[in-house]
Design a protein around this motif. Structure first.
Motif, PDB file in Angstrom:
ATOM      1  N   MET A   1      58.191  82.564  13.883  1.00  0.00           N
ATOM      2  CA  MET A   1      57.639  83.820  13.391  1.00  0.00           C
ATOM      3  C   MET A   1      56.243  83.949  13.988  1.00  0.00           C
ATOM      4  SD  MET A   1      60.235  84.693  11.553  1.00  0.00           S
ATOM      5  CE  MET A   1      59.661  86.222  10.843  1.00  0.00           C
ATOM      6  N   LEU A   2      55.964  85.088  14.635  1.00  0.00           N
ATOM      7  CA  LEU A   2      54.660  85.362  15.231  1.00  0.00           C
ATOM      8  C   LEU A   2      54.260  86.757  14.785  1.00  0.00           C
ATOM      9  CD1 LEU A   2      52.419  84.410  17.197  1.00  0.00           C
ATOM     10  CD2 LEU A   2      53.687  85.600  19.004  1.00  0.00           C
ATOM     11  N   THR A   3      53.269  86.846  13.898  1.00  0.00           N
ATOM     12  CA  THR A   3      53.026  88.107  13.221  1.00  0.00           C
ATOM     13  C   THR A   3      51.563  88.350  12.878  1.00  0.00           C
ATOM     14  OG1 THR A   3      53.699  89.404  11.285  1.00  0.00           O
ATOM     15  CG2 THR A   3      53.489  87.018  10.980  1.00  0.00           C
ATOM     16  N   ASN A   4      51.233  89.603  12.690  1.00  0.00           N
ATOM     17  CA  ASN A   4      49.924  89.973  12.149  1.00  0.00           C
ATOM     18  C   ASN A   4      49.935  89.887  10.626  1.00  0.00           C
ATOM     19  OD1 ASN A   4      48.476  90.563  14.525  1.00  0.00           O
ATOM     20  ND2 ASN A   4      49.484  92.544  14.680  1.00  0.00           N
ATOM     21  N   HIS A   5      51.102  89.716  10.039  1.00  0.00           N
ATOM     22  CA  HIS A   5      51.268  89.640   8.580  1.00  0.00           C
ATOM     23  C   HIS A   5      51.421  88.174   8.170  1.00  0.00           C
ATOM     24  CE1 HIS A   5      51.685  93.968   8.510  1.00  0.00           C
ATOM     25  NE2 HIS A   5      52.499  93.850   9.535  1.00  0.00           N
ATOM     26  N   ALA A   6      50.424  87.393   8.499  1.00  0.00           N
ATOM     27  CA  ALA A   6      50.528  85.946   8.337  1.00  0.00           C
ATOM     28  C   ALA A   6      49.929  85.447   7.028  1.00  0.00           C
ATOM     29  CB  ALA A   6      49.872  85.251   9.513  1.00  0.00           C
ATOM     30  N   ASN A   7      50.146  86.196   5.962  1.00  0.00           N
ATOM     31  CA  ASN A   7      49.638  85.693   4.679  1.00  0.00           C
ATOM     32  C   ASN A   7      50.591  84.634   4.124  1.00  0.00           C
ATOM     33  OD1 ASN A   7      51.645  86.944   2.911  1.00  0.00           O
ATOM     34  ND2 ASN A   7      50.664  88.882   3.398  1.00  0.00           N
TER      35      ASN A   7
ATOM     36  N   TYR B   1      58.881  77.782  12.488  1.00  0.00           N
ATOM     37  CA  TYR B   1      57.439  77.861  12.731  1.00  0.00           C
ATOM     38  C   TYR B   1      56.952  79.231  12.258  1.00  0.00           C
ATOM     39  CZ  TYR B   1      58.509  74.029  15.922  1.00  0.00           C
ATOM     40  OH  TYR B   1      58.960  72.846  16.466  1.00  0.00           O
ATOM     41  N   PHE B   2      55.676  79.324  11.918  1.00  0.00           N
ATOM     42  CA  PHE B   2      55.094  80.582  11.450  1.00  0.00           C
ATOM     43  C   PHE B   2      53.651  80.648  11.936  1.00  0.00           C
ATOM     44  CE2 PHE B   2      53.085  83.568   8.658  1.00  0.00           C
ATOM     45  CZ  PHE B   2      54.079  84.458   8.274  1.00  0.00           C
ATOM     46  N   TYR B   3      53.348  81.620  12.814  1.00  0.00           N
ATOM     47  CA  TYR B   3      52.016  81.717  13.410  1.00  0.00           C
ATOM     48  C   TYR B   3      51.428  83.113  13.270  1.00  0.00           C
ATOM     49  CZ  TYR B   3      53.343  77.331  15.638  1.00  0.00           C
ATOM     50  OH  TYR B   3      53.751  76.040  15.874  1.00  0.00           O
ATOM     51  N   ASP B   4      50.113  83.144  13.200  1.00  0.00           N
ATOM     52  CA  ASP B   4      49.333  84.371  13.133  1.00  0.00           C
ATOM     53  C   ASP B   4      49.020  84.822  14.562  1.00  0.00           C
ATOM     54  OD1 ASP B   4      47.288  86.294  12.890  1.00  0.00           O
ATOM     55  OD2 ASP B   4      46.442  85.304  11.124  1.00  0.00           O
ATOM     56  N   LYS B   5      49.413  86.049  14.923  1.00  0.00           N
ATOM     57  CA  LYS B   5      49.166  86.558  16.274  1.00  0.00           C
ATOM     58  C   LYS B   5      47.686  86.563  16.634  1.00  0.00           C
ATOM     59  CE  LYS B   5      52.852  89.933  16.681  1.00  0.00           C
ATOM     60  NZ  LYS B   5      53.146  91.365  16.696  1.00  0.00           N
ATOM     61  N   THR B   6      46.840  86.813  15.647  1.00  0.00           N
ATOM     62  CA  THR B   6      45.423  86.988  15.951  1.00  0.00           C
ATOM     63  C   THR B   6      44.719  85.686  16.330  1.00  0.00           C
ATOM     64  OG1 THR B   6      44.781  86.807  13.623  1.00  0.00           O
ATOM     65  CG2 THR B   6      45.213  89.022  14.472  1.00  0.00           C
ATOM     66  N   CYS B   7      45.194  84.554  15.820  1.00  0.00           N
ATOM     67  CA  CYS B   7      44.468  83.308  16.105  1.00  0.00           C
ATOM     68  C   CYS B   7      45.369  82.138  16.505  1.00  0.00           C
ATOM     69  CB  CYS B   7      43.592  82.914  14.915  1.00  0.00           C
ATOM     70  SG  CYS B   7      44.503  82.626  13.398  1.00  0.00           S
ATOM     71  N   GLU B   8      46.684  82.321  16.489  1.00  0.00           N
ATOM     72  CA  GLU B   8      47.590  81.213  16.816  1.00  0.00           C
ATOM     73  C   GLU B   8      48.620  81.591  17.879  1.00  0.00           C
ATOM     74  OE1 GLU B   8      47.997  78.678  12.766  1.00  0.00           O
ATOM     75  OE2 GLU B   8      48.924  80.676  12.690  1.00  0.00           O
ATOM     76  N   PHE B   9      48.361  82.648  18.633  1.00  0.00           N
ATOM     77  CA  PHE B   9      49.314  83.164  19.613  1.00  0.00           C
ATOM     78  C   PHE B   9      49.794  82.078  20.568  1.00  0.00           C
ATOM     79  CE2 PHE B   9      50.871  85.689  23.137  1.00  0.00           C
ATOM     80  CZ  PHE B   9      51.446  86.782  22.508  1.00  0.00           C
TER      81      PHE B   9
END
Length: 124
Positions: free
Chosen positions: A79-85, A99-107
């Motif tokens: 999962m690669l998303t801006n909705h990484a809450n 896996y689950f990553y935040d697009k803004t800081c874990e791309f």
């Protein structure tokens, strides 16, 4: 390793595809920007890994994840998303995301995840 990308933003899609093209062991099996195409293509192409955004043009990556797991797909999911809450993270992991990553800081973590998936595939 075959990777399928589910992303509705052309800019992010382009960035992901460029990043994946730098990985010698990775072949992009396909790309979709909506739930219907994503599910049918993933089931048909049987990629080793799927990179999923949560918010899509039509539907969501969560719906894709739920449906491919229900239908027996064993593809590793990132999962690669801006909705990484944390709520989305827990929900996706409970549905079978690997896996689950935040697009803004874990791309860039997508490449690390793919390397791990590749090592697991070749460990047998």
């Amino acid at each position: 390793m075959k990777v399928f990308v589910v992303e509705d933003s052309p800019i992010v899609q382009e960035r992901l595809l460029a990043m994946l093209s730098d990985l010698h062991q990775v072949e992009v099996a396909g790309v979709a920007d909506n739930t219907g195409d994503a599910v049918s293509d993933i089931l048909r192409l049987r990629p080793d890994a799927v990179v999923l955004d949560i918010k899509l043009r039509v539907g969501s990556g969560i719906e894709v994840l739920k449906e491919i797991r229900r239908l027996g797909s064993q593809s590793a999911t990132i999962m690669l998303t801006n909705h990484a809450n944390e709520e989305f993270r827990r929900h996706c992991m409970a549905l079978g995301a690997d896996y689950f990553y935040d697009k803004t800081c874990e791309f860039e973590m997508v490449t690390e995840a793919l390397k791990q998936i590749g090592q697991q595939d070749f460990a047998y």
